[in-house]
Design a protein around this motif. Structure first.
Motif, PDB file in Angstrom:
ATOM      1  N   UNK A 143      -7.736  -0.067  -3.498  1.00 18.46           N
ATOM      2  CA  UNK A 143      -7.076   1.195  -3.175  1.00 18.46           C
ATOM      3  C   UNK A 143      -7.476   1.678  -1.784  1.00 18.46           C
ATOM      4  N   UNK A 144      -8.722   1.429  -1.417  1.00 17.20           N
ATOM      5  CA  UNK A 144      -9.131   1.759  -0.051  1.00 17.20           C
ATOM      6  C   UNK A 144      -8.395   0.915   0.977  1.00 17.20           C
ATOM      7  N   UNK A 145      -8.258  -0.375   0.671  1.00 14.84           N
ATOM      8  CA  UNK A 145      -7.521  -1.254   1.578  1.00 14.84           C
ATOM      9  C   UNK A 145      -6.056  -0.837   1.660  1.00 14.84           C
ATOM     10  N   UNK A 205      -2.167   2.390   8.997  1.00 17.43           N
ATOM     11  CA  UNK A 205      -1.772   1.545  10.118  1.00 17.43           C
ATOM     12  C   UNK A 205      -0.275   1.247  10.109  1.00 17.43           C
ATOM     13  N   UNK A 206       0.436   1.777   9.113  1.00 13.85           N
ATOM     14  CA  UNK A 206       1.872   1.554   9.040  1.00 13.85           C
ATOM     15  C   UNK A 206       2.280   0.269   8.361  1.00 13.85           C
ATOM     16  N   UNK A 207       1.345  -0.422   7.681  1.00 11.39           N
ATOM     17  CA  UNK A 207       1.645  -1.690   7.015  1.00 11.39           C
ATOM     18  C   UNK A 207       2.058  -1.398   5.565  1.00 11.39           C
ATOM     19  N   UNK A 208       3.287  -0.983   5.395  1.00 11.65           N
ATOM     20  CA  UNK A 208       3.735  -0.492   4.098  1.00 11.65           C
ATOM     21  C   UNK A 208       3.686  -1.559   3.012  1.00 11.65           C
ATOM     22  N   UNK A 209       4.222  -2.741   3.296  1.00  9.69           N
ATOM     23  CA  UNK A 209       4.296  -3.779   2.262  1.00  9.69           C
ATOM     24  C   UNK A 209       2.905  -4.222   1.828  1.00  9.69           C
ATOM     25  N   UNK A 210       2.006  -4.369   2.789  1.00 10.96           N
ATOM     26  CA  UNK A 210       0.649  -4.792   2.450  1.00 10.96           C
ATOM     27  C   UNK A 210      -0.042  -3.713   1.617  1.00 10.96           C
ATOM     28  N   UNK A 211       0.167  -2.456   1.995  1.00 15.04           N
ATOM     29  CA  UNK A 211      -0.434  -1.363   1.231  1.00 15.04           C
ATOM     30  C   UNK A 211       0.066  -1.366  -0.206  1.00 15.04           C
ATOM     31  N   UNK A 212       1.360  -1.557  -0.380  1.00 15.29           N
ATOM     32  CA  UNK A 212       1.915  -1.586  -1.729  1.00 15.29           C
ATOM     33  C   UNK A 212       1.356  -2.757  -2.532  1.00 15.29           C
ATOM     34  N   UNK A 213       1.164  -3.899  -1.876  1.00 19.02           N
ATOM     35  CA  UNK A 213       0.627  -5.071  -2.575  1.00 19.02           C
ATOM     36  C   UNK A 213      -0.791  -4.813  -3.068  1.00 19.02           C
ATOM     37  N   UNK A 214      -1.637  -4.225  -2.221  1.00 19.55           N
ATOM     38  CA  UNK A 214      -3.001  -3.907  -2.630  1.00 19.55           C
ATOM     39  C   UNK A 214      -2.993  -2.943  -3.815  1.00 19.55           C
ATOM     40  N   UNK A 227      -0.902   6.569  -9.616  1.00 18.18           N
ATOM     41  CA  UNK A 227      -0.588   7.716  -8.761  1.00 18.18           C
ATOM     42  C   UNK A 227      -0.603   7.314  -7.290  1.00 18.18           C
ATOM     43  N   UNK A 228      -1.614   6.544  -6.880  1.00 20.18           N
ATOM     44  CA  UNK A 228      -1.690   6.164  -5.462  1.00 20.18           C
ATOM     45  C   UNK A 228      -0.572   5.205  -5.091  1.00 20.18           C
ATOM     46  N   UNK A 229      -0.181   4.344  -6.028  1.00 19.84           N
ATOM     47  CA  UNK A 229       0.973   3.481  -5.772  1.00 19.84           C
ATOM     48  C   UNK A 229       2.231   4.338  -5.601  1.00 19.84           C
ATOM     49  N   UNK A 230       2.372   5.353  -6.436  1.00 15.90           N
ATOM     50  CA  UNK A 230       3.519   6.245  -6.314  1.00 15.90           C
ATOM     51  C   UNK A 230       3.519   7.018  -5.011  1.00 15.90           C
ATOM     52  N   UNK A 231       2.348   7.453  -4.559  1.00 13.67           N
ATOM     53  CA  UNK A 231       2.268   8.182  -3.291  1.00 13.67           C
ATOM     54  C   UNK A 231       2.635   7.281  -2.115  1.00 13.67           C
ATOM     55  N   UNK A 232       2.244   6.020  -2.184  1.00 17.56           N
ATOM     56  CA  UNK A 232       2.626   5.083  -1.126  1.00 17.56           C
ATOM     57  C   UNK A 232       4.144   4.902  -1.090  1.00 17.56           C
ATOM     58  N   UNK A 233       4.745   4.791  -2.261  1.00 15.34           N
ATOM     59  CA  UNK A 233       6.204   4.651  -2.314  1.00 15.34           C
ATOM     60  C   UNK A 233       6.885   5.878  -1.717  1.00 15.34           C
TER      61      UNK A 233
END
Length: 953
Positions: free
Chosen positions: A381-383, A390-399, A417-423
């Motif tokens: 979740x930190x990653x 850094x604007x790396x949306x796909x990588x963030x969602x994968x983590x 929740x954090x996955x939802x916030x990223x979306x």
């Protein structure tokens, strides 16, 4: 290709028809582009088939890229592989003029697409792009490839992809291409038949086998060419010992499941070869051989990677002097991994995580992890948050996805929740729609409800979304985190109210929303790092004002429009963001409904510039679509159709799908005016397949207007009248009532004067009319003509033809005036004026490419000139570009305006090579030898007339 090279090709069995089909598409693709999709389960020979094709494409430049399952969640991983291949090709032929910049993760798909187009422009001759294992192409790469392939599809270009059967972004790209091109083929590879197995066995063994034997072999290997080859190689000795080639019987030990067949194939191999294959299978990712050796050494294992490569168990490729290895086939890797104990696989992953770094190390830690490891969940979740910052949306969602899968019950809520916030942050809700039930089941909290609010809105659960939004707004916000969430709700609630048609409710909420936004905390005051991006008060206020402006127009509150516009203008003067796009698009709708097309055009022009930088705007698709409609209205048809087609190509990549059918409708308008019946019907059919619940609120008249315009262009007033009637039946409050124009015109053309008069009186009601498709004076002329008042009709047509905002309807009015002046009671003494009016109309029709209207003007001009004494023989006003396609017309007009090929490429979102291809076709079709000759077409030409005077066009 020389004969010796062809002789070296590995024979394919059971794939002759597939090969012939692809080569036929390739042959046709030299002139008009083409696409092939090869699908089939793992092991059915997709890669071998494409390798065979690549060697047979004589004179082609072949670009091959294989996607990697391990990198499928890394932004632009596939594009980076393609860029390396392009760089190597350019260096090999000496054509490199500098390094090809690899894509950055924060780049948008349009930017990356342009990089690839520029790189491919450096290649000579026809180009074939082969994408293997397309099911693993990362989503950003797929979007960039969609951009590139669509813009290369009309030159010597072949797009070929191999994929497993499940739907994916590349198969969707092929479907998109197939819908617009006749030169395409979908090939579904099926398992080899018994006859195919017989032929393969005879080739490998040198003698025939019986059908029964072939049946048992086929069953044992599930018809996989790869596994058949491995198994037949292992059983070669038993075949050679048979008394008769057809008398061999399959040993009982060879009748085993798929995975066991591979295990049997490894029997007798040196243990180090088997171990090498096992390590590569578990690691899966392409890695340098020394790195694999280091991982094995730490586990005390001896690996013979060259031996595994030689036996075909591992694929080896040299790169920069180092051997890189990866599994020879995914199915082989799966089977090998499955035969290892869980402890052995975990040990390999754990050491790999220590040896490797970055993303790959973390992914191996995930594979090795105990699902009860809360530290790894925290790290993932930190990653994810770091990648998001850094604007790396796909990588963030994968983590975040990985964290969710590894989380225990106590940690699952946070991960979801954090996955939802990223979306929410990156407008990637489509990736978590499947998680809505799980999020619904979580305990209510402000953060959970904010995530769920947008999921319900996008799922068309408007009542549920409204209930959440009202609850969030009413709940006291004490902490900075709660105030940040409430700030977001301040502009999210209006979206829900607008979806319900409650525009008054939006205005009632406006002041409350302002108060909540004014109480937004600073980002550093927000305790939860995952919520800090919500602390952007200007972003929320800009959107709120945009929604309020749109609602004021629908609620008939003109008193609010001026102050809201002034406030928004002040904010937008120093604010560029996704919210700015949304506000500009919302306001442009109001301008369109109010008849202020120039201000709408200015807002949309700016919105389209911002969309290039902020493609995650809610209304990015509408920015392109509505702007394309405006360009149609103001007579910039080439620009309109280009932008509309771009909107269609990108619409399905948007989180908000509602603009997709509207983009298709808009794309049909220019084609309707040009009489393109087939292309109009095709686009309207595609739009009709959309779920009506997703269609946005922009002018729902557009499909009916396209039908009506096509009918008028083709001279079919009955069909035109029917389209107008259908439009009235489906009209909404967002309608611009353009169908009324076509109704009056059709009734007049049919001689139904009384009905035409009644329809006209309806149009003339105060404050109703918008002259987008025809002015009231022209409509009055149509009615007067139907009533037999020709002189008055001519006066009305003259007046309408002198307006300057909408060139196409004004040219139609000039055409009608010229027609009446050359026939009937008004003809006497009107030839000179008629000629001037008709030439002005013809110039506009010629520029727009409205060939059917141009033909009518030319026919009337011929009649005038043939009646004049001493008229030049055969002089005609024709469309010099009549033989060109729509895209060729766009290029021709740009050339005539003096634009360079590079400028044209940037304008049309295509490559310079594609422009060169079109230029050659244009000159050949027009019988010209240079661009200079083509530029003369930009000058309207006519024979000087008596008392010649400038003609307005």
């Amino acid at each position: 290709m020389v004969t010796d090279e062809l002789a070296m090709l590995r024979p394919l069995f059971g794939r002759d028809r597939a090969r012939e089909t692809i080569l036929l598409v390739a042959h046709r693709a030299i002139d008009r582009g083409g696409a092939v999709l090869v699908t089939g389960e793992a092991g059915l020979g997709k890669t071998s088939l494409l390798a065979d094709i690549a060697q047979r494409l004589e004179g082609w430049t072949v670009l091959r890229v294989s996607a990697d399952s391990f990198e499928s969640d890394l932004a632009y991983a596939t594009v980076e592989t393609l860029v390396r291949g392009l760089a190597a090709l350019r260096a090999a032929d000496g054509s490199a003029v500098g390094a090809i910049r690899p894509p950055a993760p924060e780049d948008d798909a349009l930017t990356v697409g342009r990089l690839l187009l520029d790189a491919i422009d450096g290649l000579t001759g026809p180009v074939c792009l082969i994408v293997d294992d397309a099911q693993w192409v990362d989503e950003p790469s797929a979007r960039a490839l969609r951009f590139v392939v669509r813009r290369l599809s009309d030159r010597g270009f072949l797009f070929t992809a191999a994929s497993r059967p499940q739907p994916n972004s590349v198969s969707a790209l092929f479907d998109d291409l197939a819908a617009t091109s006749v030169n395409h083929a979908r090939i579904d590879l099926s398992p080899l038949t018994v006859s195919d197995t017989q032929e393969l066995a005879e080739h490998l063994l040198g003698h025939a086998i019986s059908r029964r034997t072939a049946s048992r072999l086929t069953e044992a290997t599930q018809g996989s060419p790869l596994l058949l080859s491995v198994l037949l190689g292992r059983l070669r000795d038993t075949f050679e010992q048979a008394l008769h080639p057809a008398g061999w019987d399959l040993p009982d030990t060879a009748i085993m499941p798929l995975a066991s067949a591979i295990s049997a194939a490894l029997e007798g191999a040196d243990p180090s070869v088997r171990t090498a294959a096992e390590f590569v299978a578990v690691l899966r990712d392409p890695l340098p051989a020394p790195v694999v050796g280091t991982i094995a050494a730490r586990l005390g294992a001896k690996v013979d990677l060259p031996g595994a490569v030689t036996r075909g168990l591992v694929l080896g490729r040299p790169r920069d002097g180092v051997l890189w290895v990866e599994p020879a086939h995914a199915l082989l890797a799966d089977a090998l991994s499955a035969e290892l104990t869980v402890e052995r696989r975990v040990a390999i992953h754990r050491v790999a995580a220590e040896v490797l770094d970055g993303h790959r190390a973390l992914r191996h830690r995930v594979e090795a992890a105990d699902t009860a490891d809360p530290r790894l969940v925290d790290e993932l979740l930190g990653a994810a948050l770091a990648a998001a910052d850094q604007g790396h949306a796909e990588q963030a969602m994968s983590y975040a996805r990985s964290a969710m899968h590894l989380a225990t019950d106590g940690e699952l809520e946070r991960a979801l929740i954090e996955l939802g916030l990223l979306a929410m942050r990156f407008r990637l809700h489509e990736q978590i729609l499947d998680l809505r039930p799980a999020i619904e089941a979580l305990p209510a909290s402000p953060t959970r409800d904010a995530v769920l609010l947008e999921l319900r809105t996008l799922s068309r659960d408007v009542p549920g979304a409204l209930e959440l939004a009202l609850r969030l707004e009413a709940t006291p916000a004490v902490t900075p985190d709660e105030r940040a969430i409430r700030t977001h709700v301040a502009e999210a609630l209006p979206k829900v109210l607008m979806a319900m048609g409650d525009f008054g409710g939006v205005l009632d909420h406006l002041e409350t929303g302002r108060v909540h936004i004014a109480e937004c905390p600073l980002p550093e005051e927000v305790a939860d790092p995952a919520l800090r991006w919500l602390a952007e008060p200007d972003e929320h206020l800009v959107r709120l004002l945009g929604w309020a402006l749109n609602s004021a127009a629908h609620a008939r509150r003109p008193d609010l429009f001026a102050p809201l516009t002034a406030e928004l203008d002040e904010l937008l003067a120093h604010h560029e963001s996704p919210a700015a796009v949304d506000a500009l698009v919302a306001r442009s709708r109001v301008f369109i409904l109010g008849g202020d097309v120039e201000r709408a055009r200015a807002d949309l022009a700016r919105a389209n510039e911002l969309v290039r930088v902020f493609p995650s705007s809610w209304t990015a698709g509408f920015a392109r679509t509505i702007y394309a409609h405006i360009l149609f209205l103001v007579g910039e048809w080439d620009e309109s159709v280009t932008l509309a087609d771009t909107a269609v190509a990108l619409a399905l990549d948007e989180t908000d799908l509602s603009c997709w059918p509207i983009a298709l409708w808009t794309s049909s308008l220019v084609r309707a005016g040009r009489g393109g019946a087939e292309s109009v019907a095709e686009r309207l059919r595609s739009a009709a397949k959309a779920d009506p619940r997703i269609t946005g609120s922009y002018d729902g008249d557009l499909p009916f207007l396209a039908r009506a315009e096509l009918a008028r262009a083709l001279g079919r007033p009955e069909e035109q009248l029917q389209a107008a009637a259908d439009a009235e039946a489906a009209a909404t409050r967002a309608s611009t009532l353009g169908w009324l124009t076509y109704r009056v015109d059709a009734l007049a053309a049919l001689g139904r004067a009384a009905d035409a008069r009644a329809a006209y009186e309806r149009c003339a009601a105060p404050g109703l009319w918008r002259p987008y498709y025809g002015s009231l004076r022209w409509l009055e002329g149509r009615v007067l003509e139907a009533e037999g008042e020709h002189a008055a009709a001519v006066d009305a047509y003259r007046s309408a033809a002198q307006e300057s905002r909408f060139p196409f309807p004004e040219a139609v009015a000039a055409l009608d005036a010229g027609r009446l002046l050359t026939s009937g009671p008004t003809a006497a003494g009107g030839a000179e004026e008629a000629e001037a009016l008709l030439e002005g109309a013809a110039a506009t029709f010629r520029r727009l490419g409205a060939s059917t209207y141009l033909a009518r003007a030319a026919q009337l001009l011929d009649a005038i000139r043939s009646s004049e004494a001493g008229a030049a023989d055969g002089e005609r006003v024709e469309d010099p570009l009549a033989s060109l396609t729509t895209r060729e017309r766009q290029v021709a007009h740009a050339l005539a305006a003096g634009m360079t090929n590079k400028e044209i490429a940037e304008r049309l979102y295509v490559s310079v090579t594609t422009v060169n291809f079109h230029v050659r076709n244009i000159l050949a079709k027009l019988g010209m030898r240079s661009r200079r000759e083509l530029r003369t077409l930009a000058i309207p030409r006519r024979r000087p007339a008596r008392g010649d005077r400038p003609v307005k066009s």
